[in-house]
Design an enzyme around this catalytic site. Structure first.
Site, PDB file in Angstrom:
ATOM      1  N   SER A   1       0.846  -1.183   0.000  1.00 40.49           N
ATOM      2  CA  SER A   1       0.000   0.000   0.000  1.00 40.49           C
ATOM      3  C   SER A   1       0.889   1.242   0.000  1.00 40.49           C
ATOM      4  O   SER A   1       2.110   1.137   0.099  1.00 40.49           O
ATOM      5  CB  SER A   1      -0.911   0.002   1.226  1.00 40.49           C
ATOM      6  N   LYS A   2       0.226   2.370  -0.095  1.00 40.18           N
ATOM      7  CA  LYS A   2       0.947   3.645  -0.190  1.00 40.18           C
ATOM      8  C   LYS A   2       1.972   3.826   0.918  1.00 40.18           C
ATOM      9  O   LYS A   2       3.021   4.422   0.712  1.00 40.18           O
ATOM     10  CB  LYS A   2      -0.057   4.799  -0.116  1.00 40.18           C
ATOM     11  N   ARG A   3       1.641   3.323   2.091  1.00 44.25           N
ATOM     12  CA  ARG A   3       2.577   3.604   3.184  1.00 44.25           C
ATOM     13  C   ARG A   3       3.901   2.867   3.019  1.00 44.25           C
ATOM     14  O   ARG A   3       4.885   3.207   3.650  1.00 44.25           O
ATOM     15  CB  ARG A   3       1.904   3.330   4.537  1.00 44.25           C
TER      16      ARG A   3
ATOM     17  N   GLY B   1       5.431   2.780   0.094  1.00 44.86           N
ATOM     18  CA  GLY B   1       6.190   3.500  -0.939  1.00 44.86           C
ATOM     19  C   GLY B   1       5.306   3.698  -2.149  1.00 44.86           C
ATOM     20  O   GLY B   1       4.107   3.435  -2.106  1.00 44.86           O
TER      21      GLY B   1
END
Ligand code: GLU
Length: 472
Positions: free
Chosen positions: A242-244, A246
């Site tokens: 997920s976005k967290r 990268g």
């Protein structure tokens, strides 16, 4: 003769080409190229709000940058809605589907009472065998497929093996909404059939959809494509990527300075293997690709490994190509000074690149390393370099500049010899002389060989930069 392979990549536009989608596309592409078949592209643009021109274009751009081409024109799913409805009606005519007139309230009630009886909240087939004459007036019906009431649905999957779904767990799902628009489940099957798809390779989040889709294939009497559901990519911590963790979009990797061939190599290893091979060309991947070598275990994204692979491809690339990529990257991320500097110093940059390549893992690092070529005086000196420029070192910098001024030849061996004899006369190690020179000439502690730097920027610029940092 065996039927030629037809694969497809079927992304839903989200605004960018997702890194997981890129890997799916890569596998479909490699399999098609390996077998001499085709890879088709289908844009699943039925979510009209998200499917903007920009979002669709981002998929084309991402694939093109990655070097993954597709055969023929892309199929646009939304434009095929009429054809999807036609098949829903054909299923109706064949007695494989039926109209359902349940209101949202009735459906809610159905789910409630199923729950109360300890059953999964599913449609109970209320209209399955009812006579159409019982239809309430003025209600637009949906069309539901008749799922088999008992038995098993088997997905023969190249990655997951034989996956068995109990038919009783699949309800009579909707294939055409009351406004005449197709559901996703119907659209995918009709499109894959019409496109002549023989092999489906996609994320394993679609595995349960596969069972439902097989119900539709069987109801139409259509051939079911061979399936490969690949495990999704996880982050280094094991959670779904997920976005967290990268960047998710392929374009972000381009902007960070990854080369497409490096990303291809990295993504290929993320869920597929050929022995212990880590580094291979795209041609080798195509030659070696087989569905049976797709891994069943979840793949973890490893940013360090990606960097190392990228470093390898940076070392392999020609200076000419890298120069172009550096310019494009600097332009794309808005590094105006670098764009101008690189443009004005093409030849110097090209001669410097073989020295820079072994020192960089990304194109952005390469641009940073090249900055000494066009840095504007007096140079900005970074913190680590400042530490090298002690008062004593500055005196040496000034004195060595005087030596350089009268040097007969401006070549690496001549400068090297002069530096050695300078160090010797002063009772210093060569490094004690070279490090402050590097700091003064590049503003950094990492650069190509410092005598090479001098030759690259020329005698006048060398003397001027040294004098900027010298004290008498
Ligand atoms: N559009 C789906 C997705 O982006 C893929 C559907 C499929 O491959 O069947 O996840």
């Amino acid at each position: 003769m065996a039927t030629p392979v037809v694969t497809r990549f079927a992304p839903s536009p989200t605004g960018y080409l997702h890194i997981g989608g890129a890997r799916t596309a890569l596998f479909n592409w490699a399999f098609a190229r390996n077998t001499g078949g085709k890879m088709l592209l289908r844009i699943e643009d039925t979510d009209r709000e998200r499917s903007t021109d920009g979002a669709v274009q981002a998929i084309f751009d991402g694939l093109k940058w990655l070097g993954l081409d597709w055969d023929g024109e892309p199929f646009m799913q939304f434009s095929r809605a009429k054809r999807h409805a036609e098949i829903a009606n054909e299923l109706l005519a064949k007695g494989q589907a039926y109209h359902c007139y349940c209101s949202p309230e009735e459906l809610a009630e159905m789910r409630e009472s199923a729950r109360a009886n300890g059953l999964p909240p599913r449609y109970n087939g209320y209209w399955r065998d009812r006579d159409p004459s019982e239809a309430p007036a003025g209600v637009a019906p949906v069309i539901r497929i008749k799922s088999p009431p008992s038995g098993e649905i088997r997905v023969h999957d190249h990655v997951q093996g034989e996956v068995v779904f109990k038919a009783e767990n699949l309800d009579d799902f909707i294939i055409l909404r009351s406004d005449g628009t197709p559901t996703y489940m119907l659209a995918v099957v009709v499109d894959d059939h019409d496109m002549g798809v023989t092999h489906i390779i996609r994320g394993d989040d679609h595995l349960t959809n596969a069972a439902r889709q097989i119900v539709i294939y069987n109801a139409m009497g259509w051939f079911v494509p061979e399936m490969s559901h690949i495990p999704l990519i996880h982050g280094p911590d094991g959670a779904k990527l997920s976005k967290r963790h990268g960047a998710l979009g392929v374009e972000a990797y381009r902007q960070m300075g990854y080369l497409p061939e490096a990303l291809r190599n990295y993504l290929a290893r993320l869920g597929w293997s050929h022995g212990d091979d880590e580094l291979f060309s795209t041609d080798q991947m195509v030659e070696w690709f087989s569905l049976d070598a797709l891994n069943k275990g979840a793949a973890r994204f490893d940013f360090v490994k990606l960097e190392n692979i990228n470093g390898h491809y940076i070392r392999e690339a020609t200076p000419e190509r890298l120069y172009e990529v550096m310019l494009e990257t600097a332009l794309e991320v808005g590094r105006v000074t670098d764009v101008e500097g690189l443009r004005a110093n093409r030849e110097t940059a090209l001669s410097a690149l073989p020295e820079l390549q072994p020192r960089a893992k990304t194109v952005l690092e390469l641009i940073d390393l090249a900055q000494f070529i066009y840095a504007v005086r007096p140079l900005a000196i970074d913190e680590a370099a400042s530490e090298q420029l002690t008062p004593e070192a500055r005196v040496n910098v000034g004195a060595f500049a005087e030596v350089l001024r009268t040097l007969n030849e401006w070549t690496v061996p001549a400068i090297d010899a002069a530096a050695r004899s300078f160090a010797e006369t002063r009772g210093l190690k060569l490094g004690k002389v070279a490090q402050p020179l590097r700091a003064a000439l590049t503003g950094r502690t990492i650069s190509p060989g410092i005598f090479e730097v001098m030759v690259l920027i020329g005698r006048d610029e060398t003397l001027a930069r040294l004098e900027d940092q010298a004290s008498a």
